[in-house]
Design a protein around this motif. Structure first.
Motif, PDB file in Angstrom:
ATOM      1  N   ARG A 154       0.809  -1.216   0.000  1.00 50.93           N
ATOM      2  CA  ARG A 154       0.000   0.000   0.000  1.00 50.93           C
ATOM      3  C   ARG A 154       0.847   1.272   0.000  1.00 50.93           C
ATOM      4  NH1 ARG A 154      -3.929  -1.293   4.950  1.00 50.93           N
ATOM      5  NH2 ARG A 154      -2.106  -2.539   5.603  1.00 50.93           N
ATOM      6  N   LEU A 155       1.992   1.234   0.684  1.00 56.65           N
ATOM      7  CA  LEU A 155       2.884   2.384   0.765  1.00 56.65           C
ATOM      8  C   LEU A 155       4.303   1.953   0.413  1.00 56.65           C
ATOM      9  CD1 LEU A 155       1.803   4.108   4.119  1.00 56.65           C
ATOM     10  CD2 LEU A 155       1.258   4.845   1.805  1.00 56.65           C
ATOM     11  N   PRO A 156       5.143   2.886  -0.032  1.00 58.97           N
ATOM     12  CA  PRO A 156       6.557   2.551  -0.212  1.00 58.97           C
ATOM     13  C   PRO A 156       7.141   2.058   1.111  1.00 58.97           C
ATOM     14  CG  PRO A 156       6.064   4.696  -1.154  1.00 58.97           C
ATOM     15  CD  PRO A 156       4.845   4.288  -0.390  1.00 58.97           C
ATOM     16  N   LEU A 157       7.899   0.975   1.048  1.00 59.42           N
ATOM     17  CA  LEU A 157       8.528   0.403   2.235  1.00 59.42           C
ATOM     18  C   LEU A 157      10.040   0.494   2.087  1.00 59.42           C
ATOM     19  CD1 LEU A 157       8.347  -1.155   4.931  1.00 59.42           C
ATOM     20  CD2 LEU A 157       8.333  -3.273   3.590  1.00 59.42           C
ATOM     21  N   LEU A 158      10.674   1.228   3.009  1.00 66.56           N
ATOM     22  CA  LEU A 158      12.127   1.410   3.021  1.00 66.56           C
ATOM     23  C   LEU A 158      12.702   0.600   4.176  1.00 66.56           C
ATOM     24  CD1 LEU A 158      11.042   3.814   1.331  1.00 66.56           C
ATOM     25  CD2 LEU A 158      12.856   5.218   2.332  1.00 66.56           C
ATOM     26  N   VAL A 159      13.806  -0.099   3.926  1.00 63.30           N
ATOM     27  CA  VAL A 159      14.415  -0.988   4.916  1.00 63.30           C
ATOM     28  C   VAL A 159      15.862  -0.576   5.157  1.00 63.30           C
ATOM     29  CG1 VAL A 159      15.071  -3.361   5.455  1.00 63.30           C
ATOM     30  CG2 VAL A 159      12.926  -2.909   4.223  1.00 63.30           C
ATOM     31  N   CYS A 160      16.198  -0.325   6.408  1.00 60.68           N
ATOM     32  CA  CYS A 160      17.582   0.018   6.740  1.00 60.68           C
ATOM     33  C   CYS A 160      18.448  -1.242   6.775  1.00 60.68           C
ATOM     34  CB  CYS A 160      17.643   0.724   8.088  1.00 60.68           C
ATOM     35  SG  CYS A 160      19.242   1.483   8.426  1.00 60.68           S
ATOM     36  N   ILE A 161      19.615  -1.163   6.140  1.00 63.99           N
ATOM     37  CA  ILE A 161      20.513  -2.322   6.047  1.00 63.99           C
ATOM     38  C   ILE A 161      21.894  -2.000   6.633  1.00 63.99           C
ATOM     39  CG2 ILE A 161      19.319  -3.311   4.058  1.00 63.99           C
ATOM     40  CD1 ILE A 161      21.693  -2.135   2.341  1.00 63.99           C
TER      41      ILE A 161
END
Length: 313
Positions: A78-85
């Motif tokens: 539904r929304l952009p999903l950003l993942v910290c790596i």
């Protein structure tokens, strides 16, 4: 792979989610579902997981992987999903990025490796090695208080020669520095410039930032979305109104206690008092507030114009 970032730059309020925990080994999935639905209902423009507010460095790799997979499942694109790596190991950063891509995330976010602080040439070389091995677009994450190094504007420009690098999140709380990077990237209108500290998000958006990654949006997403909308439209009276409430939150909920962890403890405590997450467990080596501090957070919340769990704006 989802396509939320096809129309760049990413703009708006992208909250850095807290990671709801039962204990050091178990994710509170019910609370995570409530939190994500609360944020989507509040009108936010994206979700950012496993950042500083998400306690990434205190979580096991198993928990990080579970947080990625469950957040993607609940979000359902539904929304952009950003993942910290962010990690001290390039191998682990790449592995997390692959899990993020397989789960349906839209982008990854990377702060410099910490412990030995890299110089600017080393920092650029690190990202020139890392980015081509990542399966998703990349946001650079400036967090000098925690990683002991700041991206120079020239280094950001050099790394962003690779079009896979699509944005920058700055948590330095230095508005002059942020403007310097914004100016350095002026020839990349597709490059997303996002600010971390909510206390300066309004002014930064007025001056060209694309949005904020604001921790307080976990509690009151409508407030921060309202500030973003007001700044985008240049409505100074509304900006001032929202700013007063944002500063009230910042100077009360985030300042209980005497240590650098007070922001996180206060935010998680407030979320538990608001019923958004079940428990305010904080991953080791930190601990949640004791009853006296919890009472101060309750008093800070009671001083806000809250009705049915939402701020009256």
């Amino acid at each position: 792979m989802t396509h939320h970032l096809d129309s760049k730059p990413l703009s708006g309020i992208i909250p850095p989610l807290v990671t709801p925990l039962i204990d050091n080994e178990h994710l509170d999935i019910d609370s995570l579902e409530r939190l994500i639905e609360h944020l989507i209902e509040g009108g936010v423009h994206g979700l950012f997981i496993l950042g500083t507010t998400g306690e990434e460095q205190s979580l096991s790799y198993k928990l990080r992987q579970e947080m990625i997979m469950q957040s993607a499942r609940i979000n359902r694109g539904r929304l952009p999903l950003l993942v910290c790596i962010t990690d001290t190991s390039i191998v682990e950063s790449i592995r997390l990025a692959r899990i993020a891509a397989e789960s349906g995330a839209d982008a990854v976010v990377s702060a410099p490796p910490y412990y030995f602080a890299p110089g600017q040439p080393e920092l650029a070389q690190f990202y020139e090695e890392l980015v081509p091995q990542l399966p998703l677009p990349v946001f650079l994450y400036n967090m000098p208080s925690h990683v002991k190094v700041s991206f120079s504007p020239a280094t950001v420009r050099r790394i962003a020669r690779n079009p896979q690098v699509v944005g920058f999140k700055d948590s330095s709380a230095n508005a002059v520095y942020f403007q310097s990077v914004l100016y350095a990237m002026r020839e990349r209108p597709d490059f997303s410039m996002l600010v971390g500290p909510e206390e300066i998000t309004g002014e930064c958006v007025l001056l060209g930032a694309h949005g904020g990654i604001n921790g307080g949006a976990n509690m009151f997403p409508e407030l921060y979305v309202g500030m973003y909308d007001a700044a985008k439209s240049g409505d100074l009276s509304r900006i001032l109104q929202y700013q007063q409430t944002i500063m009230q939150i910042s100077t009360t909920i985030y300042t209980v206690g005497q240590h650098g962890s007070s922001y996180l403890k206060g935010l998680k405590c407030a979320l538990s008092l608001l019923g958004i997450i079940h428990d305010d467990f904080v991953a080791s080596p930190f601990y949640k507030f004791n009853p006296p501090e919890r009472e101060k957070i309750a008093a800070a919340l009671s001083a806000l114009p809250i009705e049915n769990g939402k701020l009256k704006l």
